[in-house]
Design a protein around this motif. Structure first.
Motif, PDB file in Angstrom:
ATOM      1  N   GLY A   8      40.410  46.489  40.651  1.00  0.00           N
ATOM      2  CA  GLY A   8      39.145  47.225  40.600  1.00  0.00           C
ATOM      3  C   GLY A   8      38.451  47.264  39.256  1.00  0.00           C
ATOM      4  O   GLY A   8      37.313  47.728  39.174  1.00  0.00           O
ATOM      5  N   THR A   9      39.109  46.778  38.202  1.00  0.00           N
ATOM      6  CA  THR A   9      38.461  46.758  36.881  1.00  0.00           C
ATOM      7  C   THR A   9      37.901  45.375  36.541  1.00  0.00           C
ATOM      8  O   THR A   9      37.336  45.198  35.465  1.00  0.00           O
ATOM      9  CB  THR A   9      39.451  47.183  35.787  1.00  0.00           C
ATOM     10  OG1 THR A   9      40.585  46.310  35.803  1.00  0.00           O
ATOM     11  CG2 THR A   9      39.921  48.619  36.001  1.00  0.00           C
ATOM     12  N   SER A  14      34.857  45.883  39.739  1.00  0.00           N
ATOM     13  CA  SER A  14      34.054  46.914  39.071  1.00  0.00           C
ATOM     14  C   SER A  14      32.681  47.056  39.728  1.00  0.00           C
ATOM     15  O   SER A  14      32.172  48.180  39.883  1.00  0.00           O
ATOM     16  CB  SER A  14      33.908  46.583  37.584  1.00  0.00           C
ATOM     17  OG  SER A  14      33.319  45.311  37.399  1.00  0.00           O
ATOM     18  N   GLN A  15      32.094  45.935  40.137  1.00  0.00           N
ATOM     19  CA  GLN A  15      30.796  46.004  40.824  1.00  0.00           C
ATOM     20  C   GLN A  15      30.940  46.660  42.197  1.00  0.00           C
ATOM     21  O   GLN A  15      30.095  47.456  42.614  1.00  0.00           O
ATOM     22  CB  GLN A  15      30.206  44.598  40.983  1.00  0.00           C
ATOM     23  CG  GLN A  15      29.851  43.933  39.663  1.00  0.00           C
ATOM     24  CD  GLN A  15      29.271  42.537  39.860  1.00  0.00           C
ATOM     25  OE1 GLN A  15      28.107  42.389  40.204  1.00  0.00           O
ATOM     26  NE2 GLN A  15      30.093  41.519  39.657  1.00  0.00           N
ATOM     27  N   ALA A  17      33.222  48.836  43.124  1.00  0.00           N
ATOM     28  CA  ALA A  17      33.450  50.271  42.936  1.00  0.00           C
ATOM     29  C   ALA A  17      32.141  51.011  42.698  1.00  0.00           C
ATOM     30  O   ALA A  17      31.919  52.100  43.261  1.00  0.00           O
ATOM     31  CB  ALA A  17      34.405  50.496  41.762  1.00  0.00           C
ATOM     32  N   ASN A  18      31.260  50.443  41.913  1.00  0.00           N
ATOM     33  CA  ASN A  18      29.962  51.071  41.657  1.00  0.00           C
ATOM     34  C   ASN A  18      29.112  51.175  42.918  1.00  0.00           C
ATOM     35  O   ASN A  18      28.366  52.144  43.106  1.00  0.00           O
ATOM     36  CB  ASN A  18      29.196  50.298  40.582  1.00  0.00           C
ATOM     37  CG  ASN A  18      29.740  50.527  39.193  1.00  0.00           C
ATOM     38  OD1 ASN A  18      30.328  51.574  38.922  1.00  0.00           O
ATOM     39  ND2 ASN A  18      29.587  49.561  38.305  1.00  0.00           N
ATOM     40  N   LYS A  21      31.094  54.093  45.242  1.00  0.00           N
ATOM     41  CA  LYS A  21      31.583  55.383  44.738  1.00  0.00           C
ATOM     42  C   LYS A  21      30.745  56.578  45.155  1.00  0.00           C
ATOM     43  O   LYS A  21      31.262  57.703  45.223  1.00  0.00           O
ATOM     44  CB  LYS A  21      31.695  55.334  43.209  1.00  0.00           C
ATOM     45  CG  LYS A  21      30.360  55.170  42.492  1.00  0.00           C
ATOM     46  CD  LYS A  21      30.557  55.079  40.985  1.00  0.00           C
ATOM     47  CE  LYS A  21      29.225  54.941  40.260  1.00  0.00           C
ATOM     48  NZ  LYS A  21      29.411  54.828  38.797  1.00  0.00           N
ATOM     49  N   VAL A  28      40.167  52.997  41.901  1.00  0.00           N
ATOM     50  CA  VAL A  28      40.148  51.741  41.152  1.00  0.00           C
ATOM     51  C   VAL A  28      41.576  51.450  40.705  1.00  0.00           C
ATOM     52  O   VAL A  28      42.121  52.154  39.856  1.00  0.00           O
ATOM     53  CB  VAL A  28      39.196  51.842  39.941  1.00  0.00           C
ATOM     54  CG1 VAL A  28      39.295  50.589  39.080  1.00  0.00           C
ATOM     55  CG2 VAL A  28      37.758  52.043  40.419  1.00  0.00           C
ATOM     56  N   SER A  30      44.474  49.051  39.138  1.00  0.00           N
ATOM     57  CA  SER A  30      44.856  47.931  38.275  1.00  0.00           C
ATOM     58  C   SER A  30      45.975  48.434  37.375  1.00  0.00           C
ATOM     59  O   SER A  30      46.190  49.650  37.262  1.00  0.00           O
ATOM     60  CB  SER A  30      43.665  47.456  37.437  1.00  0.00           C
ATOM     61  OG  SER A  30      43.411  48.351  36.377  1.00  0.00           O
ATOM     62  N   THR A  33      45.018  51.214  35.158  1.00  0.00           N
ATOM     63  CA  THR A  33      44.837  52.561  35.711  1.00  0.00           C
ATOM     64  C   THR A  33      46.148  53.112  36.266  1.00  0.00           C
ATOM     65  O   THR A  33      46.154  54.121  36.980  1.00  0.00           O
ATOM     66  CB  THR A  33      43.761  52.568  36.812  1.00  0.00           C
ATOM     67  OG1 THR A  33      44.205  51.770  37.929  1.00  0.00           O
ATOM     68  CG2 THR A  33      42.440  52.023  36.298  1.00  0.00           C
TER      69      THR A  33
END
Length: 249
Positions: A8-9, A14-15, A17-18, A21, A28, A30, A33
């Motif tokens: 997720g990073t 990352s896109q 997740a945005n 969310k 997220v 990884s 995290t």
């Protein structure tokens, strides 16, 4: 809906997740995290009460043994944890042409990943995407040999990573297809032309030699290996428009 994004990073994660969310509970996942699909650290806890898992992770090493170990171990651990958590939908991102690229250690590992998913009891959707626009520089760098750039003229149909993330976001809300969906950009082009365009925009004009058997991740391409047989989605964003934006350079 609770959604866990493995990898997720990264670029796609990352896109994604945005995009999700504001409407869903998004985890997220990884190693950064504290959730590691190789060691299992934090995995059961992250998947507790999860509805959907989206796996967009990738191996940190592309060496044949390393990448095979990564996808086999990560996918096996993930599917086992999903079974315990009673996850309803497993979504995995893979690559158009994977099944045709057995010469490549990387794609043999992706084939193994897909086979594990298909044999699992978890309902699934596998999304095969073409090369991301962002990969042109990497293709150029990997094509340097004897002081020159040698690139195949096999076809590619690249796509913006943002469009891949959007398609995955829509897939989250749909029923599992228990099969493969292919997605691509709007235009087919020879790989050498794609690389030449990238180098020109980067002010690195170079003489490119067409080498038909130039390997891609270790595999020699047929003309249509990397283009979809039947895409369910083709983006409208053209590469020349995307690369013209300074934010994408």
């Amino acid at each position: 809906m609770k959604i866990v994004i493995i990898g997720g990073t990264g670029l796609i994660g990352s896109q994604l997740a945005n995009l999700l969310k504001d409407q869903h509970e998004v985890i997220v996942a990884s190693p950064n995290t504290g959730i590691n699909t190789i060691t299992g650290e934090g995995l059961d806890s992250a998947l507790e009460n999860a509805d959907v898992v989206v796996d967009v992770s990738n191996s940190p090493s592309f060496a044949d043994d390393d990448v095979m170990n990564f996808f086999r171990t990560s996918t096996s651990n993930l599917l086992e944890a999903e079974q315990k958590a009673r996850v309803k939908h497993h979504i995995a991102l893979s690559v158009v042409g994977t099944q045709k690229l057995g010469e490549s250690g990387y794609f043999r590992a992706k084939q193994a990943q897909e086979e594990l998913i298909g044999k699992s009891s978890i309902p699934y959707s596998i999304v095969h995407a073409t090369q991301f626009f962002e990969f042109a520089g990497g293709v150029a760098a990997s094509s340097i040999k004897d002081g020159g750039i040698f690139v195949t003229d096999a076809l590619v149909q690249p796509i913006a990573s943002s469009e891949v993330a959007k398609f995955l976001a829509k897939t989250v809300s749909k029923d599992p297809i228990c099969g493969i969906a292919e997605i691509a950009g709007p235009e087919k082009m020879p790989m050498n032309r794609w690389v030449k365009h990238y180098l020109s925009v980067m002010n690195r004009p170079s003489e490119i030699t067409i080498e038909k058997d130039a390997p891609y991740f270790g595999a020699v391409l047929e003309n249509d290996t990397l283009v979809p047989e039947k895409a369910v989605f083709e983006s409208s964003i053209k590469y020349e428009e995307w690369i013209a934006d300074p934010q994408n350079q």
